[in-house]
Design a protein around this motif. Structure first.
Motif, PDB file in Angstrom:
ATOM      1  N   ARG A 564      45.584  19.206  32.334  1.00 45.00           N
ATOM      2  CA  ARG A 564      44.836  19.519  31.280  1.00 45.00           C
ATOM      3  C   ARG A 564      43.095  20.879  31.974  1.00 45.00           C
ATOM      4  N   LEU A 565      42.563  21.605  31.351  1.00 45.08           N
ATOM      5  CA  LEU A 565      42.901  22.728  31.854  1.00 45.08           C
ATOM      6  C   LEU A 565      41.552  22.357  32.186  1.00 45.08           C
ATOM      7  N   ASP A 566      41.260  21.746  33.493  1.00 45.51           N
ATOM      8  CA  ASP A 566      39.342  21.123  33.625  1.00 45.51           C
ATOM      9  C   ASP A 566      39.171  22.513  34.853  1.00 45.51           C
ATOM     10  N   ASP A 567      38.067  22.246  35.867  1.00 47.32           N
ATOM     11  CA  ASP A 567      37.414  22.958  36.241  1.00 47.32           C
ATOM     12  C   ASP A 567      38.039  23.500  37.761  1.00 47.32           C
ATOM     13  N   ALA A 568      39.379  22.625  38.175  1.00 43.37           N
ATOM     14  CA  ALA A 568      40.159  22.654  39.396  1.00 43.37           C
ATOM     15  C   ALA A 568      40.978  23.884  38.358  1.00 43.37           C
ATOM     16  N   LEU A 569      42.096  23.341  37.299  1.00 43.29           N
ATOM     17  CA  LEU A 569      42.964  24.165  37.430  1.00 43.29           C
ATOM     18  C   LEU A 569      42.248  25.460  36.570  1.00 43.29           C
ATOM     19  N   ARG A 570      40.826  26.033  36.073  1.00 44.11           N
ATOM     20  CA  ARG A 570      40.566  27.310  36.513  1.00 44.11           C
ATOM     21  C   ARG A 570      40.347  27.825  37.179  1.00 44.11           C
ATOM     22  N   SER A 571      39.679  27.045  38.387  1.00 47.62           N
ATOM     23  CA  SER A 571      39.774  28.003  40.009  1.00 47.62           C
ATOM     24  C   SER A 571      41.449  28.314  40.208  1.00 47.62           C
ATOM     25  N   GLU A 572      42.151  27.626  39.800  1.00 42.69           N
ATOM     26  CA  GLU A 572      43.596  27.642  40.300  1.00 42.69           C
ATOM     27  C   GLU A 572      43.705  28.981  39.886  1.00 42.69           C
ATOM     28  N   ILE A 573      43.749  28.901  38.310  1.00 35.50           N
ATOM     29  CA  ILE A 573      43.949  30.019  37.552  1.00 35.50           C
ATOM     30  C   ILE A 573      43.302  31.709  38.424  1.00 35.50           C
ATOM     31  N   ARG A 574      41.362  31.545  38.350  1.00 36.92           N
ATOM     32  CA  ARG A 574      41.397  32.691  39.193  1.00 36.92           C
ATOM     33  C   ARG A 574      41.578  32.963  40.076  1.00 36.92           C
ATOM     34  N   ALA A 575      42.324  32.189  41.097  1.00 31.85           N
ATOM     35  CA  ALA A 575      42.439  32.684  42.777  1.00 31.85           C
ATOM     36  C   ALA A 575      43.360  33.307  42.705  1.00 31.85           C
ATOM     37  N   ARG A 576      44.778  32.406  42.325  1.00 30.28           N
ATOM     38  CA  ARG A 576      46.245  33.040  41.810  1.00 30.28           C
ATOM     39  C   ARG A 576      45.586  34.700  41.866  1.00 30.28           C
ATOM     40  N   ILE A 577      45.239  35.054  40.547  1.00 32.58           N
ATOM     41  CA  ILE A 577      44.876  36.301  39.969  1.00 32.58           C
ATOM     42  C   ILE A 577      44.629  36.804  40.846  1.00 32.58           C
ATOM     43  N   ARG A 578      43.240  37.372  41.442  1.00 28.14           N
ATOM     44  CA  ARG A 578      42.055  37.759  42.504  1.00 28.14           C
ATOM     45  C   ARG A 578      42.978  37.825  43.741  1.00 28.14           C
ATOM     46  N   GLN A 579      43.907  36.786  44.273  1.00 31.23           N
ATOM     47  CA  GLN A 579      44.902  37.415  45.011  1.00 31.23           C
ATOM     48  C   GLN A 579      45.930  37.792  44.556  1.00 31.23           C
ATOM     49  N   HIS A 580      46.751  37.670  44.177  1.00 29.64           N
ATOM     50  CA  HIS A 580      48.123  38.318  43.525  1.00 29.64           C
ATOM     51  C   HIS A 580      48.187  39.732  42.922  1.00 29.64           C
ATOM     52  N   ALA A 581      47.118  40.011  41.845  1.00 29.45           N
ATOM     53  CA  ALA A 581      46.751  41.135  41.301  1.00 29.45           C
ATOM     54  C   ALA A 581      45.671  41.453  41.973  1.00 29.45           C
ATOM     55  N   SER A 582      44.506  41.720  40.968  1.00 29.74           N
ATOM     56  CA  SER A 582      43.068  42.430  41.462  1.00 29.74           C
ATOM     57  C   SER A 582      41.853  41.338  41.168  1.00 29.74           C
ATOM     58  N   PRO A 583      40.987  41.468  41.580  1.00 31.99           N
ATOM     59  CA  PRO A 583      39.809  41.151  40.876  1.00 31.99           C
ATOM     60  C   PRO A 583      39.734  41.352  39.869  1.00 31.99           C
ATOM     61  N   ARG A 584      39.671  42.659  39.478  1.00 28.32           N
ATOM     62  CA  ARG A 584      39.967  43.113  37.974  1.00 28.32           C
ATOM     63  C   ARG A 584      40.274  42.590  37.144  1.00 28.32           C
ATOM     64  N   HIS A 585      41.624  41.756  37.565  1.00 29.49           N
ATOM     65  CA  HIS A 585      42.431  41.062  36.096  1.00 29.49           C
ATOM     66  C   HIS A 585      41.796  39.683  36.109  1.00 29.49           C
ATOM     67  N   VAL A 586      41.158  39.209  36.889  1.00 33.34           N
ATOM     68  CA  VAL A 586      40.830  37.887  36.885  1.00 33.34           C
ATOM     69  C   VAL A 586      39.758  37.500  35.406  1.00 33.34           C
ATOM     70  N   PRO A 587      40.106  36.885  33.879  1.00 33.77           N
ATOM     71  CA  PRO A 587      39.904  36.900  33.071  1.00 33.77           C
ATOM     72  C   PRO A 587      37.854  35.982  33.291  1.00 33.77           C
ATOM     73  N   ALA A 588      37.559  36.900  32.135  1.00 37.62           N
ATOM     74  CA  ALA A 588      36.304  35.747  32.343  1.00 37.62           C
ATOM     75  C   ALA A 588      35.657  34.963  31.814  1.00 37.62           C
ATOM     76  N   VAL A 589      36.367  34.881  30.665  1.00 36.09           N
ATOM     77  CA  VAL A 589      36.375  32.797  29.849  1.00 36.09           C
ATOM     78  C   VAL A 589      38.220  32.570  29.897  1.00 36.09           C
ATOM     79  N   ILE A 590      38.346  31.645  30.092  1.00 33.49           N
ATOM     80  CA  ILE A 590      39.555  30.569  30.131  1.00 33.49           C
ATOM     81  C   ILE A 590      39.516  29.886  29.392  1.00 33.49           C
ATOM     82  N   LEU A 591      40.256  29.246  28.172  1.00 31.04           N
ATOM     83  CA  LEU A 591      40.086  28.411  26.728  1.00 31.04           C
ATOM     84  C   LEU A 591      41.549  28.047  26.929  1.00 31.04           C
ATOM     85  N   ASP A 592      42.024  26.957  26.159  1.00 34.04           N
ATOM     86  CA  ASP A 592      42.634  26.015  26.266  1.00 34.04           C
ATOM     87  C   ASP A 592      43.266  25.924  24.620  1.00 34.04           C
ATOM     88  N   VAL A 593      44.447  26.045  24.348  1.00 33.65           N
ATOM     89  CA  VAL A 593      45.046  26.513  22.766  1.00 33.65           C
ATOM     90  C   VAL A 593      45.679  25.136  22.696  1.00 33.65           C
TER      91      VAL A 593
END
Length: 641
Positions: A564-593
């Motif tokens: 489920r999309l909880d705070d832990a998964l949101r943090s994992e998403i942001r951390a991975r994108i920041r590390q492997h892409a760049s801070p500019r790639h990090v989403p401002a909002v993350i939602l589930d559908v």
């Protein structure tokens, strides 16, 4: 039409370079009493305009006998096919003791190079590149901050006839390799660390990984260490004993100088190749004729080496201006950091993003009352549409007599389709007009020009700073699909705009799915590459949402079974994108559908999602395999904040 804000005083307009240029055109018998006449002539008579612009702006080289060879195919036009030049002869012309560049770090360190000193350093590095086997048509890359060394490396690359590409050291290894891996560079100039927002970042492991994953590299040169990491060489050692550099390599007008990267929605970033002659002539026209840039003026644009505005800024050397480089957070240690810079360096031409202007307005900054901006004549804005409130803020709180030039162009042409001019009025929220030599217009879906109605921003005639090609694009299929898919005779830029009957333009935002937060174009594929590696995500779609006079990145995910999309998964998403892409790639909002909309051929329907998120009519709804899935994207309260 927006509220009138500014018109140059008659004396200032009369002294501007564009007025002198207009007089030269009139002397040939052309009726060019006002800017619309001049622009019309420039697109109707390119065989006359481009040679006169070459001579007036001072491009160094031989033009040859023919300026334009027309063709039915817009990609078949040729400009100055007999010309010979090397752009460094223009960029480093008049190598005397006047300042060429001033580089200022976030920490306040300041480096000044004169035109003579810059040319000597460039020549030394060009000799080292030649000794390393780098020559005409080879590729050289930079993983570098916006500092003096980046300019030196680019100019030395041009000197030997090689092709330059760069990105800033905030990017992760995956993003850099996706770019540089396609161009197979022989040499990579890099740094092992950078500073941003008062914090030092160690990127030595990233540089090492990049070097390991790009097998074409013969040399990795570090600019910030006297002792380089294993497998690399320090800059001083690379220079060596300093052989004679030889003369700059003579090139054709359309021979390549840059490869820049503009990501699409699938696959790796597009490698957009630009000609040295075409790019520089375009930029000199914009600097001198559209912004009245003169020898001795002081030119600044806040940028990183990843953005085309960095290349555009460096081109200011060709007009014998002083270019000011700033490396760091523009809001650190305070929100008025760039105004401190403008006052200290007596900047005459000051460039920032529209988002920065809006941010200073919201912060209540009034630099006119707190800083000496007496030298300032021109304010440039790009990256996203400048709001009416933002343009009014500049005149009320920055300086009442500046020429505010909101510009719109991009990586695709290394310049602007529409912008300002010293002889054009400025209205709130509008870009004053089309730039010289480019037949910019707004058209409807049938390709017919429209006024006072939204449509696609197009350019109806080829020009010298169009890309020469995309790399790895047989038959130019991807090139045509990018710009000529909808209108075979017109270049489609991918912006929605309105052209007012008065001649000005209002840009409404991107019309394609490429993200553009803060003026930095981001391909959605770069984000998908990271979300695909996260076990808790089954599917995802990322779009740009218009927000606060800018664009913010919004990521929708379908959680994997049992997740489920909880705070832990949101943090994992942001951390991975920041590390492997760049801070500019990090989403401002993350939602589930529950489901991602897809076309009948299985492609993610990003444009449909973006339309739904931005409360716009969804285009091509009939092309969706699961149109009901869009309901989950509409009217989300989390997106109203």
């Amino acid at each position: 039409m927006g509220r009138f804000l500014w018109q140059a005083e008659p004396e200032r307009a009369a002294a501007a370079s564009i007025t002198r240029f207009t007089r030269e055109v009139a002397a040939t018998g052309r009726e060019v009493a006002a800017y619309p006449d001049l622009h019309r002539w420039s697109v109707e008579c390119p065989e006359e305009f481009w040679p006169l612009a070459w001579d007036f702006c001072g491009l160094v080289g031989t033009r040859g006998g023919t300026a334009v060879e027309r063709a039915e195919d817009p990609l078949g036009w040729r400009f100055f096919p007999g010309a010979k030049l090397n752009v460094v002869e223009t960029l480093l012309n008049h190598a005397d003791d006047r300042a060429a560049l001033v580089a200022v770090s976030e920490a306040g360190d300041r480096t000044v190079l004169t035109r003579a000193e810059l040319k000597v350093e460039v020549a030394r590095l060009a000799a080292a590149l030649r000794a390393a086997g780098v020559g005409r048509g080879d590729h050289v890359a930079g993983f570098l901050p916006n500092a003096a060394g980046a300019v030196t490396c680019m100019l030395a690359t041009a000197w030997v006839g090689a092709v330059w590409s760069s990105c800033s050291p905030e990017f992760g290894a995956d993003v850099v390799v996706d770019r540089f891996g396609q161009i197979a560079p022989k040499v990579l100039f890099g740094v092992t660390g950078y500073r941003y927002g008062g914090k030092d970042y160690n990127v030595a492991p990233v540089l090492s990984e990049i070097a390991r994953r790009i097998p074409s590299l013969a040399h990795v040169v570090t600019l910030d260490r006297a002792e380089a990491p294993d497998g690399m060489v320090a800059y001083a050692a690379f220079l060596g004993a300093g052989a004679e550099p030889g003369a700059p390599e003579p090139l054709g007008f359309s021979d390549p100088l840059y490869v820049l990267f503009s990501s699409g929605t699938t696959g790796r970033p597009k490698c957009i190749e630009h000609a040295g002659g075409g790019a520089l002539l375009r930029q000199m026209v914009e600097h001198q004729l559209h912004a009245d840039l003169r020898p001795g003026d002081v030119m600044f644009y806040y940028s990183t080496t990843s953005w085309m505005m960095w290349n555009w800024l460096v081109a200011g050397l060709a007009s014998e201006a002083v270019i000011v480089l700033y490396d760091g957070n523009p809001m650190h240690p305070g929100q008025d950091r760039l105004f401190d810079l403008a006052a200290a360096e007596q900047i005459t031409h000051f460039g920032v993003s529209a988002k920065y202007i809006d941010a200073t307005a919201k912060a209540g900054l009034k630099p006119a009352a707190s800083h000496d901006l007496s030298a300032l004549r021109v304010v440039w804005s790009t990256g996203s549409p400048l709001s009416t409130a933002g343009s009014e803020h500049v005149y009320a709180d920055w300086k009442p007599d500046v020429q505010l030039s909101s510009i719109c162009g991009g990586t695709d042409i290394l310049g602007a389709f529409i912008g300002g001019a010293p002889t054009l009025p400025v209205h709130a929220g509008e870009i004053p007009g089309p730039t010289l030599g480019l037949d910019a217009a707004v058209v409807d879906e049938a390709g017919q020009e429209v006024l006072d109605a939204p449509g696609e921003l197009v350019c109806r005639q080829p020009h010298p700073s169009m890309p020469t090609r995309f790399l790895n694009d047989p038959g130019k299929a991807r090139y045509r699909a990018s710009y000529y898919d909808r209108f075979p005779a017109f270049w489609r830029q991918g912006d929605f705009a309105i052209r007012r009957a008065t001649g000005g333009f209002e840009v409404l935002g991107r019309s394609d799915a490429t993200l553009n937060p803060g003026g930095v174009r981001i391909g959605t594929a770069e984000i998908y590459r990271q979300t695909d590696a996260i076990p808790g995500i089954a599917d995802a779609v990322v779009v740009g949402q218009s927000h606060d006079n800018d664009v913010r990145v919004v990521l929708f995910v379908v959680p994997a079974e049992g997740a489920r999309l909880d705070d832990a998964l949101r943090s994992e998403i942001r951390a991975r994108i920041r590390q492997h892409a760049s801070p500019r790639h990090v989403p401002a909002v993350i939602l589930d559908v529950p489901e991602i909309p897809r076309t009948r051929s299985g492609k993610i329907a990003e444009l449909a999602v973006r339309d739904a998120v931005n409360n716009q009519p969804v285009r091509d709804l009939g092309g969706l395999a699961n149109p009901q899935s869009l309901d989950a994207f509409r009217n989300r309260p989390e997106l109203a904040a």
